[in-house]
Design a protein around this motif. Sequence first.
Motif, PDB file in Angstrom:
ATOM      1  N   PRO A   1     -16.025  10.100  13.443  1.00 23.58           N
ATOM      2  CA  PRO A   1     -14.641   9.875  12.994  1.00 23.58           C
ATOM      3  C   PRO A   1     -13.904  11.187  12.748  1.00 23.58           C
ATOM      4  O   PRO A   1     -14.518  12.221  12.483  1.00 23.58           O
ATOM      5  CB  PRO A   1     -14.806   9.083  11.703  1.00 23.58           C
ATOM      6  N   LEU A   2     -12.593  11.123  12.848  1.00 21.35           N
ATOM      7  CA  LEU A   2     -11.726  12.261  12.542  1.00 21.35           C
ATOM      8  C   LEU A   2     -11.342  12.189  11.070  1.00 21.35           C
ATOM      9  O   LEU A   2     -11.337  11.112  10.471  1.00 21.35           O
ATOM     10  CB  LEU A   2     -10.447  12.198  13.375  1.00 21.35           C
ATOM     11  N   LEU A   3     -10.994  13.316  10.504  1.00 22.37           N
ATOM     12  CA  LEU A   3     -10.510  13.352   9.135  1.00 22.37           C
ATOM     13  C   LEU A   3      -9.037  13.748   9.183  1.00 22.37           C
ATOM     14  O   LEU A   3      -8.694  14.856   9.597  1.00 22.37           O
ATOM     15  CB  LEU A   3     -11.314  14.359   8.310  1.00 22.37           C
ATOM     16  N   ALA A   4      -8.176  12.810   8.795  1.00 22.01           N
ATOM     17  CA  ALA A   4      -6.725  13.038   8.806  1.00 22.01           C
ATOM     18  C   ALA A   4      -6.235  13.153   7.369  1.00 22.01           C
ATOM     19  O   ALA A   4      -6.890  12.705   6.431  1.00 22.01           O
ATOM     20  CB  ALA A   4      -6.012  11.891   9.506  1.00 22.01           C
ATOM     21  N   ILE A   5      -5.075  13.752   7.212  1.00 16.35           N
ATOM     22  CA  ILE A   5      -4.461  13.893   5.896  1.00 16.35           C
ATOM     23  C   ILE A   5      -3.012  13.395   5.982  1.00 16.35           C
ATOM     24  O   ILE A   5      -2.345  13.594   7.000  1.00 16.35           O
ATOM     25  CB  ILE A   5      -4.520  15.365   5.409  1.00 16.35           C
ATOM     26  N   VAL A   6      -2.561  12.716   4.944  1.00 20.61           N
ATOM     27  CA  VAL A   6      -1.164  12.281   4.872  1.00 20.61           C
ATOM     28  C   VAL A   6      -0.334  13.511   4.530  1.00 20.61           C
ATOM     29  O   VAL A   6      -0.527  14.126   3.478  1.00 20.61           O
ATOM     30  CB  VAL A   6      -0.973  11.177   3.807  1.00 20.61           C
ATOM     31  N   THR A   7       0.555  13.909   5.440  1.00 23.35           N
ATOM     32  CA  THR A   7       1.350  15.119   5.230  1.00 23.35           C
ATOM     33  C   THR A   7       2.813  14.824   4.904  1.00 23.35           C
ATOM     34  O   THR A   7       3.538  15.735   4.501  1.00 23.35           O
ATOM     35  CB  THR A   7       1.280  16.044   6.454  1.00 23.35           C
TER      36      THR A   7
ATOM     37  N   MET B   1       0.845  -1.165   0.000  1.00 22.36           N
ATOM     38  CA  MET B   1       0.000   0.000   0.000  1.00 22.36           C
ATOM     39  C   MET B   1       0.895   1.234   0.000  1.00 22.36           C
ATOM     40  O   MET B   1       1.814   1.339   0.801  1.00 22.36           O
ATOM     41  CB  MET B   1      -0.890  -0.013   1.249  1.00 22.36           C
ATOM     42  N   LYS B   2       0.616   2.136  -0.913  1.00 24.31           N
ATOM     43  CA  LYS B   2       1.353   3.397  -0.992  1.00 24.31           C
ATOM     44  C   LYS B   2       0.340   4.524  -0.979  1.00 24.31           C
ATOM     45  O   LYS B   2      -0.556   4.578  -1.810  1.00 24.31           O
ATOM     46  CB  LYS B   2       2.182   3.439  -2.272  1.00 24.31           C
ATOM     47  N   LEU B   3       0.464   5.404  -0.006  1.00 23.85           N
ATOM     48  CA  LEU B   3      -0.455   6.530   0.129  1.00 23.85           C
ATOM     49  C   LEU B   3       0.231   7.814  -0.327  1.00 23.85           C
ATOM     50  O   LEU B   3       1.334   8.118   0.112  1.00 23.85           O
ATOM     51  CB  LEU B   3      -0.902   6.690   1.576  1.00 23.85           C
ATOM     52  N   PRO B   4      -0.417   8.581  -1.193  1.00 26.01           N
ATOM     53  CA  PRO B   4       0.178   9.841  -1.627  1.00 26.01           C
ATOM     54  C   PRO B   4      -0.009  10.929  -0.570  1.00 26.01           C
ATOM     55  O   PRO B   4      -0.944  10.886   0.231  1.00 26.01           O
ATOM     56  CB  PRO B   4      -0.622  10.183  -2.887  1.00 26.01           C
ATOM     57  N   ILE B   5       0.889  11.896  -0.586  1.00 27.20           N
ATOM     58  CA  ILE B   5       0.727  13.067   0.274  1.00 27.20           C
ATOM     59  C   ILE B   5      -0.557  13.768  -0.150  1.00 27.20           C
ATOM     60  O   ILE B   5      -0.824  13.933  -1.337  1.00 27.20           O
ATOM     61  CB  ILE B   5       1.948  13.998   0.177  1.00 27.20           C
ATOM     62  N   GLY B   6      -1.370  14.135   0.819  1.00 21.92           N
ATOM     63  CA  GLY B   6      -2.650  14.772   0.543  1.00 21.92           C
ATOM     64  C   GLY B   6      -3.831  13.818   0.623  1.00 21.92           C
ATOM     65  O   GLY B   6      -4.971  14.259   0.586  1.00 21.92           O
ATOM     66  N   GLN B   7      -3.555  12.501   0.734  1.00 18.37           N
ATOM     67  CA  GLN B   7      -4.640  11.521   0.838  1.00 18.37           C
ATOM     68  C   GLN B   7      -5.416  11.733   2.135  1.00 18.37           C
ATOM     69  O   GLN B   7      -4.828  11.845   3.199  1.00 18.37           O
ATOM     70  CB  GLN B   7      -4.081  10.099   0.803  1.00 18.37           C
ATOM     71  N   LEU B   8      -6.734  11.803   2.041  1.00 19.54           N
ATOM     72  CA  LEU B   8      -7.580  11.934   3.223  1.00 19.54           C
ATOM     73  C   LEU B   8      -7.924  10.548   3.760  1.00 19.54           C
ATOM     74  O   LEU B   8      -8.187   9.626   2.994  1.00 19.54           O
ATOM     75  CB  LEU B   8      -8.857  12.687   2.886  1.00 19.54           C
TER      76      LEU B   8
ATOM     77  N   ALA C   1       6.961   4.663   6.608  1.00 19.53           N
ATOM     78  CA  ALA C   1       6.145   5.337   7.617  1.00 19.53           C
ATOM     79  C   ALA C   1       5.487   6.552   6.976  1.00 19.53           C
ATOM     80  O   ALA C   1       5.958   7.079   5.972  1.00 19.53           O
ATOM     81  CB  ALA C   1       7.000   5.775   8.805  1.00 19.53           C
ATOM     82  N   TYR C   2       4.383   6.958   7.583  1.00 17.36           N
ATOM     83  CA  TYR C   2       3.621   8.103   7.092  1.00 17.36           C
ATOM     84  C   TYR C   2       3.319   9.034   8.250  1.00 17.36           C
ATOM     85  O   TYR C   2       3.082   8.593   9.363  1.00 17.36           O
ATOM     86  CB  TYR C   2       2.288   7.643   6.480  1.00 17.36           C
ATOM     87  N   GLU C   3       3.323  10.334   7.960  1.00 15.13           N
ATOM     88  CA  GLU C   3       2.890  11.315   8.940  1.00 15.13           C
ATOM     89  C   GLU C   3       1.439  11.659   8.636  1.00 15.13           C
ATOM     90  O   GLU C   3       1.107  12.016   7.514  1.00 15.13           O
ATOM     91  CB  GLU C   3       3.745  12.572   8.865  1.00 15.13           C
ATOM     92  N   LEU C   4       0.588  11.501   9.649  1.00  9.06           N
ATOM     93  CA  LEU C   4      -0.823  11.854   9.536  1.00  9.06           C
ATOM     94  C   LEU C   4      -1.081  13.082  10.402  1.00  9.06           C
ATOM     95  O   LEU C   4      -0.582  13.163  11.531  1.00  9.06           O
ATOM     96  CB  LEU C   4      -1.713  10.708   9.998  1.00  9.06           C
ATOM     97  N   THR C   5      -1.864  14.031   9.894  1.00  4.77           N
ATOM     98  CA  THR C   5      -2.159  15.264  10.619  1.00  4.77           C
ATOM     99  C   THR C   5      -3.665  15.493  10.612  1.00  4.77           C
ATOM    100  O   THR C   5      -4.330  15.223   9.621  1.00  4.77           O
ATOM    101  CB  THR C   5      -1.444  16.462   9.954  1.00  4.77           C
ATOM    102  N   TRP C   6      -4.191  15.965  11.756  1.00  8.41           N
ATOM    103  CA  TRP C   6      -5.601  16.298  11.861  1.00  8.41           C
ATOM    104  C   TRP C   6      -5.760  17.420  12.873  1.00  8.41           C
ATOM    105  O   TRP C   6      -4.818  17.779  13.574  1.00  8.41           O
ATOM    106  CB  TRP C   6      -6.444  15.078  12.267  1.00  8.41           C
ATOM    107  N   SER C   7      -6.934  17.991  12.926  1.00  3.82           N
ATOM    108  CA  SER C   7      -7.232  19.078  13.852  1.00  3.82           C
ATOM    109  C   SER C   7      -7.994  18.509  15.041  1.00  3.82           C
ATOM    110  O   SER C   7      -8.942  17.742  14.875  1.00  3.82           O
ATOM    111  CB  SER C   7      -8.075  20.136  13.149  1.00  3.82           C
TER     112      SER C   7
END
Length: 67
Positions: free
Chosen positions: A19-25, A1-8, A32-38
């Motif tokens: 649920p929360l809405l996170a974005i791959v930053t 699995m490969k997630l692009p930057i900006g994937q919700l 590894a991936y960095e996920l960011t949410w508010s």
Amino acid sequence: MKLPIGQLIKVSVDEREPPLLAIVTDNFNNDAYELTWSAEGRMVSTITSHDQLVDKFSHGYYKLVLE
């Protein structure tokens, strides 16, 4: 699995809460991936390994948001 930057990603933490809405930053060579949410008015980031993401997707805690 490969997630692009900006994937919700819809993140379900607790069945009683919406649920929360996170974005791959960031993507660290697909290991590894960095996920960011508010949360509570501030931005929260976490780094999650590829294996942890696969586990969370397979158990239904994470779901891709498709446009």
